[in-house]
Design an enzyme around this catalytic site. Structure first.
Site, PDB file in Angstrom:
ATOM      1  N   ASP A  69       0.818  -1.214   0.000  1.00 52.08           N
ATOM      2  CA  ASP A  69       0.000   0.000   0.000  1.00 52.08           C
ATOM      3  C   ASP A  69       0.852   1.264   0.000  1.00 52.08           C
ATOM      4  O   ASP A  69       2.076   1.203   0.196  1.00 52.08           O
ATOM      5  CB  ASP A  69      -0.961  -0.005   1.204  1.00 52.08           C
ATOM      6  CG  ASP A  69      -0.284  -0.424   2.508  1.00 52.08           C
ATOM      7  OD1 ASP A  69       0.957  -0.481   2.554  1.00 52.08           O
ATOM      8  OD2 ASP A  69      -0.998  -0.694   3.479  1.00 52.08           O
ATOM      9  N   ASN A 141      -7.711  -2.959  14.064  1.00 49.08           N
ATOM     10  CA  ASN A 141      -9.107  -3.175  13.650  1.00 49.08           C
ATOM     11  C   ASN A 141      -9.232  -4.334  12.648  1.00 49.08           C
ATOM     12  O   ASN A 141     -10.274  -4.504  12.041  1.00 49.08           O
ATOM     13  CB  ASN A 141      -9.687  -1.881  13.048  1.00 49.08           C
ATOM     14  CG  ASN A 141      -8.976  -1.446  11.770  1.00 49.08           C
ATOM     15  OD1 ASN A 141      -8.059  -2.115  11.306  1.00 49.08           O
ATOM     16  ND2 ASN A 141      -9.402  -0.335  11.202  1.00 49.08           N
ATOM     17  N   HIS A 143      -7.394  -4.721   9.869  1.00 48.07           N
ATOM     18  CA  HIS A 143      -7.093  -4.433   8.471  1.00 48.07           C
ATOM     19  C   HIS A 143      -5.827  -5.141   7.985  1.00 48.07           C
ATOM     20  O   HIS A 143      -4.897  -5.380   8.745  1.00 48.07           O
ATOM     21  CB  HIS A 143      -7.057  -2.920   8.173  1.00 48.07           C
ATOM     22  CG  HIS A 143      -5.868  -2.169   8.656  1.00 48.07           C
ATOM     23  ND1 HIS A 143      -5.978  -0.969   9.318  1.00 48.07           N
ATOM     24  CD2 HIS A 143      -4.533  -2.394   8.551  1.00 48.07           C
ATOM     25  CE1 HIS A 143      -4.770  -0.507   9.590  1.00 48.07           C
ATOM     26  NE2 HIS A 143      -3.881  -1.362   9.136  1.00 48.07           N
ATOM     27  N   GLU A 148      -9.571  -1.722   5.028  1.00 50.64           N
ATOM     28  CA  GLU A 148     -10.255  -1.475   6.295  1.00 50.64           C
ATOM     29  C   GLU A 148     -11.488  -2.380   6.400  1.00 50.64           C
ATOM     30  O   GLU A 148     -11.955  -2.931   5.394  1.00 50.64           O
ATOM     31  CB  GLU A 148     -10.696   0.003   6.356  1.00 50.64           C
ATOM     32  CG  GLU A 148      -9.555   0.997   6.225  1.00 50.64           C
ATOM     33  CD  GLU A 148      -8.673   1.091   7.473  1.00 50.64           C
ATOM     34  OE1 GLU A 148      -8.730   0.194   8.333  1.00 50.64           O
ATOM     35  OE2 GLU A 148      -7.913   2.071   7.573  1.00 50.64           O
TER      36      GLU A 148
HETATM   37  C1  GLP Z   1      -0.376  -0.002   8.736  1.00 50.57           C
HETATM   38  C2  GLP Z   1      -0.119  -0.756   7.410  1.00 50.57           C
HETATM   39  C3  GLP Z   1      -0.381  -2.235   7.559  1.00 50.57           C
HETATM   40  C4  GLP Z   1       0.181  -2.708   8.875  1.00 50.57           C
HETATM   41  C5  GLP Z   1      -0.615  -2.121   9.998  1.00 50.57           C
HETATM   42  C6  GLP Z   1      -0.098  -2.470  11.388  1.00 50.57           C
HETATM   43  O1  GLP Z   1      -1.271   1.015   8.659  1.00 50.57           O
HETATM   44  N1  GLP Z   1      -0.818  -0.249   6.287  1.00 50.57           N
HETATM   45  O2  GLP Z   1       0.198  -2.936   6.456  1.00 50.57           O
HETATM   46  O3  GLP Z   1       0.113  -4.107   8.960  1.00 50.57           O
HETATM   47  O4  GLP Z   1      -0.863  -0.757   9.833  1.00 50.57           O
HETATM   48  O5  GLP Z   1       1.010  -1.697  11.735  1.00 50.57           O
HETATM   49  P1  GLP Z   1       1.966  -2.045  12.938  1.00 50.57           P
HETATM   50  O6  GLP Z   1       2.699  -3.268  12.537  1.00 50.57           O
HETATM   51  O7  GLP Z   1       2.865  -0.867  13.109  1.00 50.57           O
HETATM   52  O8  GLP Z   1       1.083  -2.288  14.114  1.00 50.57           O
END
Ligand code: GLP
Length: 263
Positions: A69, A141, A143, A148
């Site tokens: 992304d 959440n 995702h 989302e």
């Molecule tokens: C971000 C990314 C995701 C990631 C998630 C969790 O927003 N777009 O690909 O898995 O949030 O992030 P973290 O590993 O810092 O908790």
């Protein structure tokens, strides 16, 4: 789905790296293709991949990477753009060439142009032979990438609005919540599912609810992570804190004893 519960986040990173390396060794395309995730969750995994490369167990110098992304509305040169983040946290760490890094293009004159670029991104993944191993984190959440809750389980790469919770979670990387982009381009859940292996890593108690929903909850767009239940080769690696909501743990521990990742 294989669920591996590690004692610590560090041990989870070692297990996840083993699952990634095992998946890459059996890749079928001409070129090794690695699906990349941002976030804090896979950082230990990238460090383990770097260590494996240093030991000569894997070589990423010819590998092609596809990011999950990218934000819309900030320049590629912004230090919090996922392009820059992946250059810093992955390319420079594991030795994957920047020229081999593909990131969705969030820039355009119009939404239609960004949408066309998103479609071209899916085509580029296919043209590269498909993703051998997709590394994933999970949002609090549920995702995946930036899919989302309520994202179609068959969605393709497209522009999406970020959830309020995601923007709040990511505000720590920006100078305040109002600086966090409102939109992104993300691989769709259908796109993600085309990778030959999915390796999801999650650590910490703030991920326990999302992991329980993804692994043991109903298959539902309300928890995008639950789409892993449809995949024939999905590996979920968690530490004790992130495993806290799992009910079927005795089985996972039992099954993990027979796994073949060299662990
Ligand atoms: C971000 C990314 C995701 C990631 C998630 C969790 O927003 N777009 O690909 O898995 O949030 O992030 P973290 O590993 O810092 O908790």
């Amino acid at each position: 789905m294989e669920v591996l519960i590690a004692d610590t986040p560090e041990a989870a990173a070692v297990f996840a790296a083993a699952a990634v390396l095992d998946g890459l060794r059996t890749h079928r395309g001409e070129t090794q293709v690695l699906g990349l995730a941002t976030g804090s969750s896979p950082l230990g995994l990238y460090a383990e991949l770097a260590a494996a490369a240093k030991r000569g167990e894997i070589d990423f110098s010819q590998t092609i990477g596809f990011a999950l992304d990218e934000y819309v509305g900030i320049p590629d040169t912004h230090e919090q753009s996922y392009r820059q983040t992946l250059i810093r946290e992955v390319c420079e760490v594991i030795g994957l060439p920047v020229s081999g890094l593909n990131v969705p293009n969030g820039h355009g004159e119009s939404v239609a142009q960004i949408a066309a670029q998103a479609t071209a991104y899916d085509e580029a993944i296919r043209a590269a032979g498909g993703v051998d191993v997709q590394i994933l984190g999970i949002g609090a959440n549920g995702h995946l990438g930036f899919n989302e809750p309520a994202s179609s389980l068959r969605s393709r790469t497209r522009i999406k609005r970020l959830a309020a919770q995601t923007r709040e979670d990511n505000a720590r990387f920006f100078d305040g919540l109002d600086q966090v982009p409102t939109h992104c381009v993300t691989q769709g859940l259908g796109t993600v599912q085309e990778a030959r292996r999915l390796v999801l890593i999650a650590t910490g108690s703030h991920k326990a609810e999302a992991i329980a929903a993804a692994v043991e909850g109903p298959l539902s767009a309300s928890c995008p992570g639950s789409v892993l239940q449809l995949h024939p080769d999905a590996v979920v690696i968690v530490d004790e804190a992130a495993a806290a909501g799992l009910k079927n743990r005795a089985y996972y521990d039992d099954a993990a004893a027979g796994l073949q990742f060299g662990i």
